[in-house]
Design a protein around this motif. Sequence first.
Motif, mmCIF file in Angstrom:
data_model
loop_
_atom_site.group_PDB
_atom_site.id
_atom_site.type_symbol
_atom_site.label_atom_id
_atom_site.label_comp_id
_atom_site.label_asym_id
_atom_site.label_seq_id
_atom_site.Cartn_x
_atom_site.Cartn_y
_atom_site.Cartn_z
ATOM 1 N N GLY B 94 0.793 -1.219 0.000
ATOM 2 C CA GLY B 94 0.000 0.000 0.000
ATOM 3 C C GLY B 94 0.825 1.268 0.000
ATOM 4 N N ILE B 95 2.051 1.195 -0.506
ATOM 5 C CA ILE B 95 2.922 2.369 -0.488
ATOM 6 C C ILE B 95 2.680 3.207 -1.736
ATOM 7 N N PRO B 96 2.274 4.475 -1.542
ATOM 8 C CA PRO B 96 1.965 5.327 -2.699
ATOM 9 C C PRO B 96 3.190 5.550 -3.567
ATOM 10 N N GLY B 97 2.999 5.433 -4.857
ATOM 11 C CA GLY B 97 4.090 5.674 -5.793
ATOM 12 C C GLY B 97 5.028 4.504 -5.986
ATOM 13 N N CYS B 98 4.657 3.341 -5.425
ATOM 14 C CA CYS B 98 5.491 2.152 -5.612
ATOM 15 C C CYS B 98 5.442 1.723 -7.075
ATOM 16 N N GLU B 99 6.581 1.759 -7.754
ATOM 17 C CA GLU B 99 6.656 1.357 -9.151
ATOM 18 C C GLU B 99 7.929 0.560 -9.391
ATOM 19 N N ASP B 100 8.117 0.177 -10.652
ATOM 20 C CA ASP B 100 9.297 -0.616 -10.978
ATOM 21 C C ASP B 100 10.595 0.114 -10.641
ATOM 22 N N ASP B 101 10.628 1.411 -10.868
ATOM 23 C CA ASP B 101 11.869 2.137 -10.609
ATOM 24 C C ASP B 101 11.881 2.827 -9.246
ATOM 25 N N ALA B 102 10.813 2.616 -8.454
ATOM 26 C CA ALA B 102 10.811 3.122 -7.072
ATOM 27 C C ALA B 102 10.034 2.118 -6.234
ATOM 28 N N PRO B 103 10.561 0.911 -6.141
ATOM 29 C CA PRO B 103 9.794 -0.203 -5.587
ATOM 30 C C PRO B 103 9.837 -0.285 -4.063
ATOM 31 N N CYS B 104 8.810 -0.884 -3.493
ATOM 32 C CA CYS B 104 8.821 -1.221 -2.077
ATOM 33 C C CYS B 104 9.607 -2.538 -1.933
ATOM 34 N N PRO B 105 9.964 -2.922 -0.713
ATOM 35 C CA PRO B 105 10.783 -4.131 -0.551
ATOM 36 C C PRO B 105 10.127 -5.404 -1.077
ATOM 37 N N LEU B 106 8.804 -5.419 -1.150
ATOM 38 C CA LEU B 106 8.123 -6.626 -1.606
ATOM 39 C C LEU B 106 7.789 -6.595 -3.099
ATOM 40 N N HIS B 107 8.149 -5.498 -3.741
ATOM 41 C CA HIS B 107 7.719 -5.273 -5.113
ATOM 42 C C HIS B 107 8.137 -6.402 -6.061
ATOM 43 N N GLU B 108 9.392 -6.774 -6.013
ATOM 44 C CA GLU B 108 9.893 -7.781 -6.946
ATOM 45 C C GLU B 108 9.253 -9.149 -6.744
ATOM 46 N N GLU B 109 8.876 -9.447 -5.500
ATOM 47 C CA GLU B 109 8.220 -10.726 -5.231
ATOM 48 C C GLU B 109 6.760 -10.692 -5.677
ATOM 49 N N TRP B 110 6.132 -9.571 -5.489
ATOM 50 C CA TRP B 110 4.702 -9.485 -5.733
ATOM 51 C C TRP B 110 4.340 -9.310 -7.204
ATOM 52 N N ARG B 111 5.152 -8.545 -7.924
ATOM 53 C CA ARG B 111 4.796 -8.202 -9.300
ATOM 54 C C ARG B 111 4.489 -9.408 -10.190
ATOM 55 N N PRO B 112 5.354 -10.416 -10.230
ATOM 56 C CA PRO B 112 5.049 -11.566 -11.105
ATOM 57 C C PRO B 112 3.779 -12.304 -10.703
ATOM 58 N N LEU B 113 3.522 -12.376 -9.420
ATOM 59 C CA LEU B 113 2.297 -13.048 -8.975
ATOM 60 C C LEU B 113 1.066 -12.282 -9.441
ATOM 61 N N ARG B 114 1.121 -10.982 -9.248
ATOM 62 C CA ARG B 114 0.012 -10.123 -9.646
ATOM 63 C C ARG B 114 -0.251 -10.254 -11.138
ATOM 64 N N LEU B 115 0.821 -10.270 -11.897
ATOM 65 C CA LEU B 115 0.713 -10.383 -13.351
ATOM 66 C C LEU B 115 0.093 -11.722 -13.751
#
Lengths: 141, 141
Positions: B94-115
């Motif tokens: 739920g971190i505002p502005g979390c994107e590929d080039d400004a990711p939260c610590p869980l971003h890399e784990e979550w993105r493929p699952l979400r996709l």
Amino acid sequence: MLSNTTVYGLRAMIHLANSDQDQYISISKMSEELKISFHFLTKILQKLTQNNLLVSYRGPKGGVRLSKKPEDISIYEIVIILETRPMFTECILGIPGCEDDAPCPLHEEWRPLRLQIERQFRATSLAHLAEKLEIFGKRLA
Amino acid sequence: MLSNTTVYGLRAMIHLANSDQDQYISISKMSEELKISFHFLTKILQKLTQNNLLVSYRGPKGGVRLSKKPEDISIYEIVIILETRPMFTECILGIPGCEDDAPCPLHEEWRPLRLQIERQFRATSLAHLAEKLEIFGKRLA
DNA sequence: TCGTTTTCGGATGCGCTTATCTTATTCAAA
DNA sequence: TTTGAATAAGATAAGCGCATCCGAAAACGA
């Protein structure tokens, strides 16, 4: 996907994993740094303390600390404690009694995804996330 | 994972895909069969009608029907319309502005699952689900 | 022992989704 | 043309997670 409560709990736990493990961290300080309401964060951390993921200490110099090494705490444990719904087992159509031998129409499509999410959550430790925070300067607030 | 509104909407759409496409299905009849409150179901189907996934018809012999063939309606479309949160794009912390080039610590784990969830939802048509309902007698209530 | 700091835990209020109710509008058939 | 069946749409209530508040208990320092 995750409730606010769970999200705040995860952020706080990552923050703790990234702090000195040998001292108690004040909840009020943490609430300021993470921009989470102090009273609300207190409630959440209480639940984590009751479930033995945290150790708390009252009085001056008090606060909370992780009950075990960050490598040994998965985000799965945190989610299970804080999330009210059984997100790793429930039917995506909310149909009571939906199981492998009495499935809803979406069951076969949803089950492998759900399982994969669970595996990823079990495999992701606080240490892993804290490391990213350190190295890549990723954000918690 | 999905709101009640979305779940009810999905069940109703599957039910419609499993009914005669050439006639309007009464909402009151559907609410009885699916065990969903009539008034609430009405609200949900109204939203689907406004978004051109359903065609409605008032008066005697009225009701709703699918606006296109069940093969051409994915559950992704339904979820996008009924879910208030952008579940296929939002940050899991739920971190505002979390994107590929400004990711939260869980971003890399979550993105493929979400996709992967999104891909599965896009690939699953009402026709596919209705067929299961027919052949295997899977349940909607 | 007293005052300060801090967590603990119960009680309370708020807001959004969920659910219900009521009235208006549309259409078909008698 | 009248009547009844059915959706449309706005207003309203209920329930729950979110958030806040306050007094109690614990621990430390002076």
